[in-house]
Design a protein around this motif. Sequence first.
Motif, PDB file in Angstrom:
ATOM      1  N   GLY A  40      24.923  92.597  27.687  1.00 32.33           N
ATOM      2  CA  GLY A  40      25.939  91.789  28.362  1.00 32.33           C
ATOM      3  C   GLY A  40      25.662  90.311  28.239  1.00 32.33           C
ATOM      4  N   PHE A  41      24.394  89.932  28.315  1.00 33.42           N
ATOM      5  CA  PHE A  41      23.965  88.543  28.145  1.00 33.42           C
ATOM      6  C   PHE A  41      24.324  88.062  26.738  1.00 33.42           C
ATOM      7  CE2 PHE A  41      21.010  85.114  27.353  1.00 33.42           C
ATOM      8  CZ  PHE A  41      20.821  84.487  28.574  1.00 33.42           C
ATOM      9  N   SER A  42      24.021  88.899  25.736  1.00 35.95           N
ATOM     10  CA  SER A  42      24.255  88.530  24.339  1.00 35.95           C
ATOM     11  C   SER A  42      25.738  88.419  24.023  1.00 35.95           C
ATOM     12  CB  SER A  42      23.618  89.564  23.406  1.00 35.95           C
ATOM     13  OG  SER A  42      22.247  89.718  23.665  1.00 35.95           O
ATOM     14  N   LEU A  43      26.531  89.346  24.560  1.00 42.15           N
ATOM     15  CA  LEU A  43      27.948  89.384  24.246  1.00 42.15           C
ATOM     16  C   LEU A  43      28.653  88.076  24.579  1.00 42.15           C
ATOM     17  CD1 LEU A  43      30.575  90.880  23.462  1.00 42.15           C
ATOM     18  CD2 LEU A  43      30.681  91.707  25.826  1.00 42.15           C
ATOM     19  N   VAL A  44      28.369  87.527  25.757  1.00 42.29           N
ATOM     20  CA  VAL A  44      29.094  86.331  26.202  1.00 42.29           C
ATOM     21  C   VAL A  44      28.327  85.046  25.894  1.00 42.29           C
ATOM     22  CG1 VAL A  44      30.273  87.635  28.004  1.00 42.29           C
ATOM     23  CG2 VAL A  44      28.151  86.456  28.554  1.00 42.29           C
ATOM     24  N   TYR A  45      27.233  85.144  25.152  1.00 43.68           N
ATOM     25  CA  TYR A  45      26.461  83.958  24.780  1.00 43.68           C
ATOM     26  C   TYR A  45      27.350  82.918  24.096  1.00 43.68           C
ATOM     27  CZ  TYR A  45      22.971  81.113  22.306  1.00 43.68           C
ATOM     28  OH  TYR A  45      22.221  80.072  21.804  1.00 43.68           O
ATOM     29  N   ALA A  46      28.286  83.380  23.281  1.00 38.60           N
ATOM     30  CA  ALA A  46      29.167  82.457  22.551  1.00 38.60           C
ATOM     31  C   ALA A  46      30.058  81.657  23.484  1.00 38.60           C
ATOM     32  CB  ALA A  46      30.025  83.236  21.553  1.00 38.60           C
ATOM     33  N   SER A  47      30.395  82.207  24.641  1.00 36.51           N
ATOM     34  CA  SER A  47      31.286  81.504  25.568  1.00 36.51           C
ATOM     35  C   SER A  47      30.705  80.168  25.997  1.00 36.51           C
ATOM     36  CB  SER A  47      31.556  82.381  26.801  1.00 36.51           C
ATOM     37  OG  SER A  47      32.384  81.719  27.732  1.00 36.51           O
ATOM     38  N   LEU A 284      36.060  83.186  26.995  1.00 36.66           N
ATOM     39  CA  LEU A 284      36.518  82.952  28.363  1.00 36.66           C
ATOM     40  C   LEU A 284      36.592  81.466  28.692  1.00 36.66           C
ATOM     41  CD1 LEU A 284      37.402  84.457  30.884  1.00 36.66           C
ATOM     42  CD2 LEU A 284      35.035  84.539  31.633  1.00 36.66           C
ATOM     43  N   GLU A 285      35.520  80.747  28.416  1.00 34.01           N
ATOM     44  CA  GLU A 285      35.514  79.310  28.725  1.00 34.01           C
ATOM     45  C   GLU A 285      36.546  78.545  27.903  1.00 34.01           C
ATOM     46  OE1 GLU A 285      32.325  75.609  28.632  1.00 34.01           O
ATOM     47  OE2 GLU A 285      31.591  77.640  28.992  1.00 34.01           O
ATOM     48  N   PRO A 286      36.646  78.769  26.588  1.00 31.45           N
ATOM     49  CA  PRO A 286      37.711  78.113  25.830  1.00 31.45           C
ATOM     50  C   PRO A 286      39.121  78.457  26.316  1.00 31.45           C
ATOM     51  CG  PRO A 286      36.029  78.914  24.320  1.00 31.45           C
ATOM     52  CD  PRO A 286      35.691  79.450  25.678  1.00 31.45           C
ATOM     53  N   ILE A 287      39.358  79.713  26.716  1.00 29.49           N
ATOM     54  CA  ILE A 287      40.680  80.098  27.218  1.00 29.49           C
ATOM     55  C   ILE A 287      41.028  79.301  28.467  1.00 29.49           C
ATOM     56  CG2 ILE A 287      41.949  81.969  28.355  1.00 29.49           C
ATOM     57  CD1 ILE A 287      40.625  83.914  26.409  1.00 29.49           C
ATOM     58  N   PHE A 288      40.064  79.156  29.365  1.00 33.75           N
ATOM     59  CA  PHE A 288      40.322  78.389  30.577  1.00 33.75           C
ATOM     60  C   PHE A 288      40.573  76.911  30.261  1.00 33.75           C
ATOM     61  CE2 PHE A 288      38.012  81.769  33.163  1.00 33.75           C
ATOM     62  CZ  PHE A 288      39.193  82.248  33.708  1.00 33.75           C
ATOM     63  N   SER A 291      44.044  76.639  29.053  1.00 32.86           N
ATOM     64  CA  SER A 291      45.026  76.863  30.117  1.00 32.86           C
ATOM     65  C   SER A 291      45.052  75.736  31.136  1.00 32.86           C
ATOM     66  CB  SER A 291      44.715  78.184  30.843  1.00 32.86           C
ATOM     67  OG  SER A 291      44.689  79.255  29.930  1.00 32.86           O
ATOM     68  N   LYS A 292      44.116  74.783  30.995  1.00 34.67           N
ATOM     69  CA  LYS A 292      44.034  73.631  31.884  1.00 34.67           C
ATOM     70  C   LYS A 292      43.917  74.053  33.353  1.00 34.67           C
ATOM     71  CE  LYS A 292      46.048  69.088  32.699  1.00 34.67           C
ATOM     72  NZ  LYS A 292      47.290  68.287  32.724  1.00 34.67           N
ATOM     73  N   VAL A 293      42.976  74.959  33.610  1.00 35.61           N
ATOM     74  CA  VAL A 293      42.686  75.362  34.983  1.00 35.61           C
ATOM     75  C   VAL A 293      42.041  74.193  35.716  1.00 35.61           C
ATOM     76  CG1 VAL A 293      41.517  77.095  36.408  1.00 35.61           C
ATOM     77  CG2 VAL A 293      42.382  77.711  34.163  1.00 35.61           C
ATOM     78  N   ILE A 294      42.186  74.152  37.035  1.00 37.24           N
ATOM     79  CA  ILE A 294      41.721  73.012  37.828  1.00 37.24           C
ATOM     80  C   ILE A 294      40.252  72.714  37.582  1.00 37.24           C
ATOM     81  CG2 ILE A 294      41.378  72.152  40.180  1.00 37.24           C
ATOM     82  CD1 ILE A 294      43.739  73.862  41.038  1.00 37.24           C
ATOM     83  N   LEU A 295      39.393  73.754  37.680  1.00 34.60           N
ATOM     84  CA  LEU A 295      37.956  73.558  37.502  1.00 34.60           C
ATOM     85  C   LEU A 295      37.612  73.524  36.019  1.00 34.60           C
ATOM     86  CD1 LEU A 295      36.593  76.048  40.185  1.00 34.60           C
ATOM     87  CD2 LEU A 295      36.625  73.556  40.347  1.00 34.60           C
ATOM     88  N   PRO A 296      36.492  72.908  35.642  1.00 31.92           N
ATOM     89  CA  PRO A 296      36.030  72.992  34.246  1.00 31.92           C
ATOM     90  C   PRO A 296      35.827  74.444  33.829  1.00 31.92           C
ATOM     91  CG  PRO A 296      34.816  71.301  35.437  1.00 31.92           C
ATOM     92  CD  PRO A 296      35.637  72.032  36.464  1.00 31.92           C
ATOM     93  N   GLY A 297      36.006  74.721  32.539  1.00 31.56           N
ATOM     94  CA  GLY A 297      35.965  76.082  32.033  1.00 31.56           C
ATOM     95  C   GLY A 297      34.693  76.826  32.355  1.00 31.56           C
ATOM     96  N   GLN A 298      33.536  76.142  32.315  1.00 35.12           N
ATOM     97  CA  GLN A 298      32.277  76.849  32.554  1.00 35.12           C
ATOM     98  C   GLN A 298      32.155  77.337  33.990  1.00 35.12           C
ATOM     99  OE1 GLN A 298      32.603  73.644  31.736  1.00 35.12           O
ATOM    100  NE2 GLN A 298      30.969  72.333  32.531  1.00 35.12           N
ATOM    101  N   TYR A 299      32.767  76.608  34.942  1.00 39.16           N
ATOM    102  CA  TYR A 299      32.745  77.052  36.333  1.00 39.16           C
ATOM    103  C   TYR A 299      33.702  78.221  36.545  1.00 39.16           C
ATOM    104  CZ  TYR A 299      30.087  72.818  37.340  1.00 39.16           C
ATOM    105  OH  TYR A 299      29.118  71.847  37.358  1.00 39.16           O
ATOM    106  N   ASP A 300      34.862  78.164  35.905  1.00 41.11           N
ATOM    107  CA  ASP A 300      35.806  79.280  35.989  1.00 41.11           C
ATOM    108  C   ASP A 300      35.190  80.549  35.423  1.00 41.11           C
ATOM    109  OD1 ASP A 300      38.054  77.816  37.071  1.00 41.11           O
ATOM    110  OD2 ASP A 300      38.236  76.861  35.118  1.00 41.11           O
ATOM    111  N   ALA A 301      34.477  80.419  34.304  1.00 42.21           N
ATOM    112  CA  ALA A 301      33.832  81.577  33.692  1.00 42.21           C
ATOM    113  C   ALA A 301      32.802  82.189  34.624  1.00 42.21           C
ATOM    114  CB  ALA A 301      33.177  81.172  32.364  1.00 42.21           C
TER     115      ALA A 301
END
Length: 498
Positions: A40-47, A284-288, A291-301
């Motif tokens: 699971g750690f490896s899968l989302v490393y790219a995010s 996940l982070e790039p999608i956020f 989408s211009k979510v209020i919080l920065p993408g890394q926090y949303d993720a």
Amino acid sequence: KGMTDERTPLITNGNTVIYTSNKRLFLAVFAAVLGNFNSGFSLVYASSAIPQLTTIDNPNLRMNTLIASWFGSMFTLGAAAGGISAMVLNDNIGRKLSIMVSAVPSAVGYLLMGSAQAVWMLLLGRFLTGFAGGMTAASIPVYVSEISHPKVRGTLGSCPQITAVFGALALYALGLVLPWRWLAVAGEVPTLIMLILLCFMPDSPRYLIAKGRSDQALKSLEWLRGSGSDYMTEYYQIEESVSLQARITWAELGTPFYYKPILISVVMRFLQQMTGITPILVYLEPIFNMSKVILPGQYDATIVGAVRLVSVLIAASLMDKAGRRILLFTSGFLMFLSMLVLCLYTLYTSCPAHNVNLTAIPSGLIVAQEPGSPLQMASPNLVTLIPLIGTMVIIFGYAMGWGPITWLLMSEILPLGARGVASGLCVGVSWITAFVLTQVFMTVVETYGLFAPFAFFCVISVINLIFTGAAVPETRGRSLEEIENYFRTGRTLSINRR
């Protein structure tokens, strides 16, 4: 009783209650599922890594859209290869040793990424960590299922998914404070702990009996259940089940006993990935940011990672109470609704596809709204909560059913004689599907906008609901031998004792 109990009553004989001790069983499961944590750690490393690597000063490491797509999808390509290799390893060296062998490509992969001086080192490291993830995905659910007893098998069967979610959440959280190189170093830790602990754990009793190592199987079962349990009865049931399927011929593979559970497992793993969960998690982070979510993408993720963890914990508590099918229906319906909402949101608010510049994602993409859009009139803050809430519901729904239950059912319904090979086939199909989706995701977004993939995933969610109703059996509370007997006779989930 629940998973936290150290002893679970199995048989009542007059005034005497025979207990099985779960303490060692839990330890063995914990040691094994550390491999899922690492996966699971490896899968989302790219995010977390892609936003840093698309803006890095070093030209030898800087990624454009094409390289970022390969970096995101290379894990799934490696996982497909690892799953296929597990088809051979599971039945030749055993479930436990297959899990332990996965530590080698994992450790080398993290070492390459942590010390990378060129893009090829990042891609190769990503492939190797994916290879390890594919091996563990094919081996760990089978190992956990085969060492567990029916009272806790559903709960323990969800542990691989839970620990994979823990691993993803750990990556998202560490990504807030650590650069991409140190994230790779952190990935080495669970790999080494898993390898050390598994040295002291027994192999699957079913595998040992199938290989003619009855004495070792008996010792393994006694160690897992406790000397005060009725492990001999369970041993004879396993032995009888194994004796009914000693050799497999091509003709036997054409019988319902084999092809039905294999077909159900393969289709479920295919449909699980077709929901789009892997590209959503990887990007996940790039999608956020898009989408211009209020919080920065890394926090949303990170928020979504926490929601995912809560939902799999809820699913684990319900697995042996509500049953597999009802959770699959609930999961599919929640994913359908949330995908539909995100499809409509991105359709009305996305900028023209040809203006999407994925390499600019880390700095935040200003999403233009179409003139006259009903969402344009709403409060910007409230509008930009929609993708965050929608994604949270997708993750919640997936983790409630189609995430853990597809792994659990695969390990439950596959016949012992074909379990090692068939589980590898399932994982191979799953990750090849994930690779294709992850590879084309960014290209589709650039060409058509975000609404296109979400519309596709919405349709798949409907297909999942139909498939659940038509083909998926209920296995709650049944032993593996009873489930095999169901596919053998087509009439009952009870064993006809001789």
